[in-house]
Design a protein around this motif. Structure first.
Motif, short mmCIF file in Angstrom:
data_model
loop_
_atom_site.label_atom_id
_atom_site.label_comp_id
_atom_site.label_asym_id
_atom_site.label_seq_id
_atom_site.Cartn_x
_atom_site.Cartn_y
_atom_site.Cartn_z
N ILE A 258 0.87 -1.18 0.00
CA ILE A 258 0.00 0.00 0.00
C ILE A 258 0.91 1.23 0.00
O ILE A 258 1.77 1.38 0.87
CB ILE A 258 -0.94 0.00 1.21
N THR A 259 0.71 2.09 -1.00
CA THR A 259 1.61 3.22 -1.22
C THR A 259 0.83 4.52 -1.33
O THR A 259 0.03 4.69 -2.25
CB THR A 259 2.42 2.98 -2.51
N PRO A 260 1.04 5.47 -0.38
CA PRO A 260 0.39 6.78 -0.49
C PRO A 260 0.90 7.54 -1.70
O PRO A 260 2.08 7.51 -2.02
CB PRO A 260 0.79 7.50 0.80
N ILE A 261 -0.03 8.22 -2.37
CA ILE A 261 0.30 9.04 -3.54
C ILE A 261 -0.31 10.43 -3.32
O ILE A 261 -1.53 10.52 -3.25
CB ILE A 261 -0.27 8.43 -4.84
N PRO A 262 0.45 11.49 -3.16
CA PRO A 262 1.90 11.55 -3.12
C PRO A 262 2.44 10.91 -1.83
O PRO A 262 1.67 10.48 -0.98
CB PRO A 262 2.20 13.05 -3.16
N ALA A 263 3.76 10.91 -1.68
CA ALA A 263 4.39 10.32 -0.50
C ALA A 263 3.80 10.93 0.77
O ALA A 263 3.56 12.14 0.83
CB ALA A 263 5.90 10.54 -0.54
N LEU A 264 3.57 10.10 1.77
CA LEU A 264 2.99 10.56 3.03
C LEU A 264 3.86 11.61 3.69
O LEU A 264 3.35 12.57 4.28
CB LEU A 264 2.75 9.38 3.96
N SER A 265 5.16 11.48 3.58
CA SER A 265 6.05 12.48 4.18
C SER A 265 5.80 13.86 3.58
O SER A 265 5.79 14.86 4.31
CB SER A 265 7.52 12.07 4.01
N LEU A 266 5.53 13.94 2.28
CA LEU A 266 5.23 15.23 1.65
C LEU A 266 3.88 15.78 2.11
O LEU A 266 3.73 16.98 2.35
CB LEU A 266 5.25 15.10 0.13
N ILE A 267 2.92 14.89 2.25
CA ILE A 267 1.60 15.30 2.74
C ILE A 267 1.74 15.91 4.13
O ILE A 267 1.20 16.99 4.41
CB ILE A 267 0.63 14.09 2.77
N LEU A 268 2.48 15.23 5.00
CA LEU A 268 2.64 15.71 6.38
C LEU A 268 3.44 17.01 6.43
O LEU A 268 3.11 17.91 7.21
CB LEU A 268 3.29 14.63 7.24
N LEU A 269 4.48 17.13 5.61
CA LEU A 269 5.24 18.39 5.57
C LEU A 269 4.34 19.55 5.17
O LEU A 269 4.41 20.64 5.76
CB LEU A 269 6.41 18.27 4.59
N ASN A 270 3.48 19.34 4.18
CA ASN A 270 2.57 20.40 3.74
C ASN A 270 1.54 20.73 4.82
O ASN A 270 1.24 21.91 5.04
CB ASN A 270 1.87 20.00 2.45
N LEU A 271 1.01 19.72 5.49
CA LEU A 271 0.06 19.96 6.58
C LEU A 271 0.71 20.75 7.71
O LEU A 271 0.11 21.67 8.26
CB LEU A 271 -0.51 18.65 7.12
N GLU A 272 1.94 20.40 8.04
CA GLU A 272 2.65 21.10 9.11
C GLU A 272 2.93 22.55 8.72
O GLU A 272 2.79 23.47 9.54
CB GLU A 272 3.94 20.36 9.44
N LYS A 273 3.28 22.77 7.46
CA LYS A 273 3.52 24.13 6.97
C LYS A 273 2.24 24.96 7.05
O LYS A 273 2.26 26.10 7.50
CB LYS A 273 4.04 24.08 5.54
N GLN A 274 1.12 24.37 6.64
CA GLN A 274 -0.17 25.06 6.71
C GLN A 274 -0.55 25.38 8.15
O GLN A 274 -1.07 26.46 8.43
CB GLN A 274 -1.28 24.22 6.08
#
Length: 87
Positions: A11-27
């Motif tokens: 099971i692979t998140p698209i986009p990468a989960l690390s990028l999703i979390l970085l964007n959420l943290e930035k927001q």
């Protein structure tokens, strides 16, 4: 030709989960909580790919994505790695 077994699928998140979390943290403007990280993992768009495709995706991106089973601990390690890389 043998059909793929379920053990060969990832099971692979698209986009990468690390990028999703970085964007959420930035927001958010502050570190994510464990509940926020788990909620983001649980709502991430994912696809199931073969282990070979999964490994190729990670190699092309230059880093491995977070372990979905240990997402909080892996996220904390990823953030520490990112902070070190920025120095």
């Amino acid at each position: 030709m043998d059909p793929q077994s379920d053990d060969d699928l990832v099971i692979t998140p698209i986009p990468a989960l690390s990028l999703i979390l970085l964007n959420l943290e930035k927001q958010k403007g502050s570190p994510l909580t464990e509940d926020e990280v788990v909620a983001a993992r649980d709502s991430a768009v994912c696809m199931t790919v073969s282990r070979k495709v999964h490994d190729a995706m990670q190699e092309s991106r230059g880093y491995r994505d977070l372990d979905l089973e240990n997402v909080w601990e892996d996220w904390l390690g990823f953030r520490a790695w990112m902070a070190q890389a920025e120095q």
